[in-house]
Design an enzyme around this catalytic site. Sequence first.
Site, PDB file in Angstrom:
ATOM      1  N   ASN A  74       0.719  -1.346   0.040  1.00 35.23           N
ATOM      2  CA  ASN A  74       0.076   0.000  -0.097  1.00 35.23           C
ATOM      3  C   ASN A  74       0.839   1.273  -0.109  1.00 35.23           C
ATOM      4  OD1 ASN A  74      -2.154   1.993   0.540  1.00 35.23           O
ATOM      5  ND2 ASN A  74      -3.266   0.635   1.651  1.00 35.23           N
ATOM      6  N   GLN A  80     -14.530  -0.957  -0.078  1.00 33.50           N
ATOM      7  CA  GLN A  80     -15.299   0.288  -0.196  1.00 33.50           C
ATOM      8  C   GLN A  80     -15.850   0.002  -1.419  1.00 33.50           C
ATOM      9  OE1 GLN A  80     -11.724   2.066   1.262  1.00 33.50           O
ATOM     10  NE2 GLN A  80     -13.027   3.246   3.066  1.00 33.50           N
ATOM     11  N   HIS A 127     -11.469   1.034  -8.819  1.00 28.76           N
ATOM     12  CA  HIS A 127     -11.127  -0.398  -9.005  1.00 28.76           C
ATOM     13  C   HIS A 127     -11.274  -1.186  -7.820  1.00 28.76           C
ATOM     14  CE1 HIS A 127      -7.513  -2.984 -11.095  1.00 28.76           C
ATOM     15  NE2 HIS A 127      -8.647  -3.582 -10.575  1.00 28.76           N
ATOM     16  N   HIS A 187      -8.907  -4.555   1.037  1.00 26.88           N
ATOM     17  CA  HIS A 187      -7.807  -3.919   2.017  1.00 26.88           C
ATOM     18  C   HIS A 187      -7.574  -5.157   3.059  1.00 26.88           C
ATOM     19  CE1 HIS A 187      -7.894   0.626   1.284  1.00 26.88           C
ATOM     20  NE2 HIS A 187      -9.257   0.127   0.862  1.00 26.88           N
TER      21      HIS A 187
END
Length: 188
Positions: free
Chosen positions: A60, A116, A127, A131
């Site tokens: 990330n 989300q 896209h 997570h």
Amino acid sequence: MLKLQVTGKTILSSIRCQRKASSYTIHHFMSTCSSYAFGPYKIDPREVFYATPLSYAMVNLRPLLPAHVLVCPRRLVPRFTDLTADETSDLWLTAQKVGSKLETFHNASSLTLAIQDGPQAGQTVPHVHIHILPRKGGDFEKNDEIYDALDDKEKELKQKLDLDKDRVDRGIQEMADEASKYRSLFDC
């Protein structure tokens, strides 16, 4: 062979689960893919530490916690409901495998897996992505604060990322080093 029951229909998916075959397949797909996309953004292959024919996992840019990574479908798909059955299956199997390895590696005791899905849900990159956050006791004062933190980071990320600018939050070398460390977890 993976068998799924989805809305009354049986779907078969041939996902390789053999250790030797999957190791070859992972490295083959990672080495033959010259670039990855995350929405409109190009991802340096050095940031990717695990890949299948349909999904990939990357470090990330702005992690909330150590080992906060993302799992994405290879195909650019904005919403979860737009995934095919095979993509859905592979995405979750990839998330399960990645989460398990990172939880053990970081001596965590739990995982938060979050999607989300759409702008009102906090999605800022169009896209689908999961997570994965390995969790330890006390990492947030209240466990559910992680969701507010995810929303805040997504909003900050959207403001920071501009298609005409380089990604500057974490350097490529730091991200490549982290991905290399995680890549070794999947070697047989």
